[in-house]
Design an enzyme around this catalytic site. Sequence first.
Site, PDB file in Angstrom:
ATOM      1  N   HIS A 299       0.536  -1.419   0.161  1.00  0.00           N
ATOM      2  CA  HIS A 299       0.054  -0.226  -0.123  1.00  0.00           C
ATOM      3  C   HIS A 299       1.114   1.216   0.125  1.00  0.00           C
ATOM      4  O   HIS A 299       0.690   1.908  -0.610  1.00  0.00           O
ATOM      5  CB  HIS A 299      -0.556   0.112   1.255  1.00  0.00           C
ATOM      6  CG  HIS A 299      -1.863   1.220   1.910  1.00  0.00           C
ATOM      7  ND1 HIS A 299      -2.507   1.554   1.487  1.00  0.00           N
ATOM      8  CD2 HIS A 299      -0.849   2.959   2.248  1.00  0.00           C
ATOM      9  CE1 HIS A 299      -3.228   3.329   1.640  1.00  0.00           C
ATOM     10  NE2 HIS A 299      -2.149   3.190   1.853  1.00  0.00           N
ATOM     11  N   GLU A 300       2.031   1.492   1.243  1.00  0.00           N
ATOM     12  CA  GLU A 300       2.318   2.696   1.204  1.00  0.00           C
ATOM     13  C   GLU A 300       3.426   2.898  -0.270  1.00  0.00           C
ATOM     14  O   GLU A 300       3.237   3.889  -0.765  1.00  0.00           O
ATOM     15  CB  GLU A 300       3.570   2.675   1.647  1.00  0.00           C
ATOM     16  CG  GLU A 300       3.151   2.141   3.837  1.00  0.00           C
ATOM     17  CD  GLU A 300       2.534   3.449   3.881  1.00  0.00           C
ATOM     18  OE1 GLU A 300       2.766   4.663   3.714  1.00  0.00           O
ATOM     19  OE2 GLU A 300       1.592   3.166   4.613  1.00  0.00           O
ATOM     20  N   HIS A 303       1.646   4.783  -2.994  1.00  0.00           N
ATOM     21  CA  HIS A 303       1.383   6.381  -2.616  1.00  0.00           C
ATOM     22  C   HIS A 303       2.637   6.578  -3.482  1.00  0.00           C
ATOM     23  O   HIS A 303       2.245   7.775  -4.722  1.00  0.00           O
ATOM     24  CB  HIS A 303       1.625   6.919  -1.140  1.00  0.00           C
ATOM     25  CG  HIS A 303       0.389   6.414  -0.636  1.00  0.00           C
ATOM     26  ND1 HIS A 303      -1.083   6.734  -1.486  1.00  0.00           N
ATOM     27  CD2 HIS A 303       0.181   5.774   0.244  1.00  0.00           C
ATOM     28  CE1 HIS A 303      -1.097   6.265   0.196  1.00  0.00           C
ATOM     29  NE2 HIS A 303      -0.862   6.487   0.844  1.00  0.00           N
ATOM     30  N   GLU A 378      -6.011   7.094  -0.814  1.00  0.00           N
ATOM     31  CA  GLU A 378      -5.714   6.112   0.272  1.00  0.00           C
ATOM     32  C   GLU A 378      -6.231   4.570  -0.845  1.00  0.00           C
ATOM     33  O   GLU A 378      -5.814   3.116  -0.690  1.00  0.00           O
ATOM     34  CB  GLU A 378      -5.658   6.664   1.740  1.00  0.00           C
ATOM     35  CG  GLU A 378      -5.611   6.930   2.427  1.00  0.00           C
ATOM     36  CD  GLU A 378      -3.651   6.582   2.907  1.00  0.00           C
ATOM     37  OE1 GLU A 378      -3.905   5.534   2.592  1.00  0.00           O
ATOM     38  OE2 GLU A 378      -3.149   7.761   2.790  1.00  0.00           O
ATOM     39  N   ASP A 382      -4.700   1.316  -1.878  1.00  0.00           N
ATOM     40  CA  ASP A 382      -5.294  -0.047  -1.617  1.00  0.00           C
ATOM     41  C   ASP A 382      -5.399  -0.642  -2.715  1.00  0.00           C
ATOM     42  O   ASP A 382      -4.994  -2.300  -2.577  1.00  0.00           O
ATOM     43  CB  ASP A 382      -6.740   0.444  -0.361  1.00  0.00           C
ATOM     44  CG  ASP A 382      -6.612   0.463   1.035  1.00  0.00           C
ATOM     45  OD1 ASP A 382      -5.285   0.286   1.562  1.00  0.00           O
ATOM     46  OD2 ASP A 382      -7.662   1.261   1.180  1.00  0.00           O
TER      47      ASP A 382
HETATM   48 ZN   LIG Z   1      -1.454   5.446   3.257  1.00  0.00          ZN
END
Ligand SMILES: [Zn+2]
Length: 452
Positions: A299-300, A303, A378, A382
């Site tokens: 997930h990170e 970004h 976010e 995801d």
């Molecule tokens: Zn995040």
Amino acid sequence: MFSISESFKFLDSDLINWKLVLGLLSTGKYVFDTYLKYRQYEVLQQKSIPASIKAEIDPNDFEKSTDYNIAKLKLSVFNNTYYLFQRLFTIRTNIFYSLWQTTGLLMSRAIPFLPQFMKGTITHSLFFYTTISLISEIIDLPFSYYREFVVEEKFGFNKQTIGLWLRDHIVGFALNTVIVNGVLSGLLKVFEIYGESFIVYATGFLFAVSLAFFSLSPFIGRLFHKYTPLQDENLKHQIENLASKLNFPKTNIFVIDGSSRSSHSNAYFVGLPWYKEIVIFDTLIEKQTTEGVVAVLGHELGHWKLNHIPKLMLIQLLDFTQIFGLFGVFINNKSLYSSFGFTESQPAIVGLVLYWIIKEPISSATRFVTNIFSRKFECQADEFAKNLGYQDDLSKSLLKLHISSSSVTSTVWLYSAYYNGHPLLSERLSGLGYISKEKISRETKSKPLKED
Ligand SMILES: [Zn+2]
């Protein structure tokens, strides 16, 4: 030429009771905040588990989470009520003026000992501002103490000693004073040099400063945490595989001692063009399976891959433009200054402090907007992790993270839109398309599901 203060000349009028305006704005903001918190309190009181996550949450964990959030809510209403009275007191009295006079007097005594470049209004302004922030810091100490050593302690999250807490406050305050004074002196210089056309330069200056801080974030982090290279070879190998699959440049992976302060857990990356590092809280490794930690990093790194950082920077640039654009309306408003006792001089620092109170309703509105973007990012991250095949692991990680930090609650949408930069757990799970197969509680260390 277009001049903002000329266009808003009508606001520079003795007919306007600025004390009343600032008092009403502050009270209005307080009423709005408290209303949202009250609505949220009502929902929390019902203690009903949201239907979408009913299957996953142990009722005891949910109960604890609710009690924790109620305690935090009550504390924040108490804090805000105190701060409102303090604010109204500072507005009612001419305390800023007295402080300006006192700091000026003290400075005039020190002038013979100061070097030439420190004899002007800018040094006086910095002295004035530092005095205000020192007073605020001292007033805030008991609240911070109560938050950490009573509320967080009661629910088992506080892991720090009083010594460490005090050290963080002192280091934090010292660091903040150095940084804020540096930035303020630059800004005040810009106001001084560019006069009416300061907006573009002030925005550019502050944006450059925030880029510099972003670049320095690995150093700043090390002032507060101990960094150790990741030891777990298996986890390290899996993270490196993930990074190379995404073409995330070769990176250092560190574990930090989040557990020395709090049992809340996290992971993030630093993505500068010339330096990258992945940082994982020891508490995350402790609570999650290897697959769970990797999924969080999926997930990170999403970004990073989706360019969320440059996009957030663009939003920040627009925000700075809006902040300084509007300050242009007030910086030379003589009636505003004189309402607070500044009849002869109009120091820009005082204008800035008063402006900050005036613009609070606008800051609230901007908050709704930036939350929309941050929630969107976010969800996209995801989705990115889901496409990498982490649907199940990430869902369980999120459940585990939310349960162990007691942040699973029901929420009123307006409260959530205002206070949450992240989507709710239930929204994220449904976005991930997670299908519940087992109950997850704070005690179980969830294992990867067997294929069936
Ligand atoms: Zn995040």
